[in-house]
Design a protein around this motif. Sequence first.
Motif, PDB file in Angstrom:
ATOM      1  N   PRO A  94      19.608  55.946   1.200  1.00  0.00           N
ATOM      2  CA  PRO A  94      19.318  54.702   1.907  1.00  0.00           C
ATOM      3  C   PRO A  94      18.725  55.010   3.282  1.00  0.00           C
ATOM      4  CG  PRO A  94      21.668  55.132   1.938  1.00  0.00           C
ATOM      5  CD  PRO A  94      21.022  56.238   1.149  1.00  0.00           C
ATOM      6  N   ILE A  95      17.725  54.248   3.674  1.00  0.00           N
ATOM      7  CA  ILE A  95      17.091  54.429   4.976  1.00  0.00           C
ATOM      8  C   ILE A  95      17.307  53.139   5.770  1.00  0.00           C
ATOM      9  CG2 ILE A  95      14.936  54.883   6.196  1.00  0.00           C
ATOM     10  CD1 ILE A  95      14.023  56.291   3.557  1.00  0.00           C
ATOM     11  N   LYS A  96      18.061  53.251   6.865  1.00  0.00           N
ATOM     12  CA  LYS A  96      18.380  52.080   7.669  1.00  0.00           C
ATOM     13  C   LYS A  96      17.282  51.783   8.687  1.00  0.00           C
ATOM     14  CE  LYS A  96      23.248  51.362   7.594  1.00  0.00           C
ATOM     15  NZ  LYS A  96      24.396  51.038   8.407  1.00  0.00           N
ATOM     16  N   HIS A  97      17.131  50.505   8.979  1.00  0.00           N
ATOM     17  CA  HIS A  97      16.230  50.067  10.035  1.00  0.00           C
ATOM     18  C   HIS A  97      16.751  50.629  11.354  1.00  0.00           C
ATOM     19  CE1 HIS A  97      14.252  47.369  12.866  1.00  0.00           C
ATOM     20  NE2 HIS A  97      13.385  47.100  11.908  1.00  0.00           N
ATOM     21  N   TRP A  98      15.872  51.081  12.204  1.00  0.00           N
ATOM     22  CA  TRP A  98      16.298  51.757  13.438  1.00  0.00           C
ATOM     23  C   TRP A  98      17.035  50.830  14.401  1.00  0.00           C
ATOM     24  CZ3 TRP A  98      14.613  50.334  18.308  1.00  0.00           C
ATOM     25  CH2 TRP A  98      13.561  49.427  18.348  1.00  0.00           C
ATOM     26  N   ALA A  99      16.724  49.518  14.412  1.00  0.00           N
ATOM     27  CA  ALA A  99      17.334  48.614  15.382  1.00  0.00           C
ATOM     28  C   ALA A  99      18.315  47.625  14.749  1.00  0.00           C
ATOM     29  CB  ALA A  99      16.251  47.840  16.127  1.00  0.00           C
ATOM     30  N   LEU A 100      18.182  47.394  13.466  1.00  0.00           N
ATOM     31  CA  LEU A 100      19.039  46.429  12.784  1.00  0.00           C
ATOM     32  C   LEU A 100      20.001  47.164  11.864  1.00  0.00           C
ATOM     33  CD1 LEU A 100      16.238  43.914  11.759  1.00  0.00           C
ATOM     34  CD2 LEU A 100      17.705  43.798  13.783  1.00  0.00           C
ATOM     35  N   ASP A 101      21.114  46.559  11.588  1.00  0.00           N
ATOM     36  CA  ASP A 101      22.083  47.182  10.693  1.00  0.00           C
ATOM     37  C   ASP A 101      21.807  46.737   9.260  1.00  0.00           C
ATOM     38  OD1 ASP A 101      24.203  48.725   9.878  1.00  0.00           O
ATOM     39  OD2 ASP A 101      25.662  47.119  10.183  1.00  0.00           O
ATOM     40  N   LYS A 102      20.637  47.128   8.746  1.00  0.00           N
ATOM     41  CA  LYS A 102      20.302  46.789   7.368  1.00  0.00           C
ATOM     42  C   LYS A 102      19.440  47.897   6.761  1.00  0.00           C
ATOM     43  CE  LYS A 102      16.105  44.076   7.996  1.00  0.00           C
ATOM     44  NZ  LYS A 102      15.429  42.838   7.657  1.00  0.00           N
ATOM     45  N   ILE A 103      19.479  47.960   5.455  1.00  0.00           N
ATOM     46  CA  ILE A 103      18.706  48.973   4.726  1.00  0.00           C
ATOM     47  C   ILE A 103      17.242  48.541   4.706  1.00  0.00           C
ATOM     48  CG2 ILE A 103      18.379  50.155   2.515  1.00  0.00           C
ATOM     49  CD1 ILE A 103      20.996  50.903   3.888  1.00  0.00           C
ATOM     50  N   TRP A 104      16.364  49.433   5.127  1.00  0.00           N
ATOM     51  CA  TRP A 104      14.927  49.175   5.147  1.00  0.00           C
ATOM     52  C   TRP A 104      14.260  49.681   3.868  1.00  0.00           C
ATOM     53  CZ3 TRP A 104      10.864  52.923   5.881  1.00  0.00           C
ATOM     54  CH2 TRP A 104       9.601  52.354   6.059  1.00  0.00           C
ATOM     55  N   ALA A 105      14.794  50.791   3.299  1.00  0.00           N
ATOM     56  CA  ALA A 105      14.179  51.387   2.115  1.00  0.00           C
ATOM     57  C   ALA A 105      15.198  52.266   1.403  1.00  0.00           C
ATOM     58  CB  ALA A 105      12.974  52.218   2.501  1.00  0.00           C
ATOM     59  N   TYR A 106      14.880  52.585   0.156  1.00  0.00           N
ATOM     60  CA  TYR A 106      15.638  53.567  -0.613  1.00  0.00           C
ATOM     61  C   TYR A 106      14.683  54.610  -1.146  1.00  0.00           C
ATOM     62  CZ  TYR A 106      19.789  50.563  -0.921  1.00  0.00           C
ATOM     63  OH  TYR A 106      20.888  49.812  -0.628  1.00  0.00           O
ATOM     64  N   GLU A 107      15.109  55.859  -1.156  1.00  0.00           N
ATOM     65  CA  GLU A 107      14.406  56.930  -1.846  1.00  0.00           C
ATOM     66  C   GLU A 107      15.292  57.324  -3.029  1.00  0.00           C
ATOM     67  OE1 GLU A 107      13.344  60.287   0.538  1.00  0.00           O
ATOM     68  OE2 GLU A 107      12.486  59.024   2.128  1.00  0.00           O
ATOM     69  N   LEU A 108      14.711  57.324  -4.215  1.00  0.00           N
ATOM     70  CA  LEU A 108      15.437  57.715  -5.422  1.00  0.00           C
ATOM     71  C   LEU A 108      14.864  59.025  -5.919  1.00  0.00           C
ATOM     72  CD1 LEU A 108      15.291  54.295  -7.331  1.00  0.00           C
ATOM     73  CD2 LEU A 108      16.953  55.025  -5.640  1.00  0.00           C
ATOM     74  N   GLU A 109      15.671  60.063  -5.957  1.00  0.00           N
ATOM     75  CA  GLU A 109      15.246  61.335  -6.534  1.00  0.00           C
ATOM     76  C   GLU A 109      15.648  61.333  -7.992  1.00  0.00           C
ATOM     77  OE1 GLU A 109      17.060  64.362  -4.133  1.00  0.00           O
ATOM     78  OE2 GLU A 109      15.641  64.053  -2.490  1.00  0.00           O
ATOM     79  N   VAL A 110      14.681  61.636  -8.864  1.00  0.00           N
ATOM     80  CA  VAL A 110      14.946  61.591 -10.305  1.00  0.00           C
ATOM     81  C   VAL A 110      14.614  62.911 -10.961  1.00  0.00           C
ATOM     82  CG1 VAL A 110      14.533  59.099 -10.375  1.00  0.00           C
ATOM     83  CG2 VAL A 110      12.669  60.649 -10.923  1.00  0.00           C
ATOM     84  N   ILE A 111      15.339  63.209 -12.023  1.00  0.00           N
ATOM     85  CA  ILE A 111      15.111  64.449 -12.769  1.00  0.00           C
ATOM     86  C   ILE A 111      15.191  64.150 -14.254  1.00  0.00           C
ATOM     87  CG2 ILE A 111      17.499  65.231 -12.819  1.00  0.00           C
ATOM     88  CD1 ILE A 111      16.286  68.018 -12.061  1.00  0.00           C
TER      89      ILE A 111
END
Length: 111
Positions: A94-111
């Motif tokens: 999960p990648i959080k927004h720098w100023a807000l307490d919310k998730i800005w993006a997700y990176e999913l690693e798959v195999i």
Amino acid sequence: MLRVPKRMLVDEFIYKEYEGIGRDKKPVHSEAITVKYTRIDRQTVFSRDTNDSKIVARAVIFCYADHTTPFKPYKERSLVEFDGKEYTVTNVIPIKHWALDKIWAYELEVI
């Protein structure tokens, strides 16, 4: 936070969320849903140390709160399908927004 233009999110994938282990000791997954407006980097990611190298991911999927539908908390051990192949999600970042307490993006690693 930098906004990713929607026109750059040209990929989609089928997602089956991991729900646990069934009575037959096999993984149980939800019904398939299509996740749209994502970016998939189709390259193998390696981890190397002094003695060995191993494959960490076959691809990385980027999902953004502004455009990806549905945007939800994805789970490890879920199944994804794209390019006619099925993969397992091994890592959800999960990648959080720098100023807000919310998730800005997700990176999913798959195999």
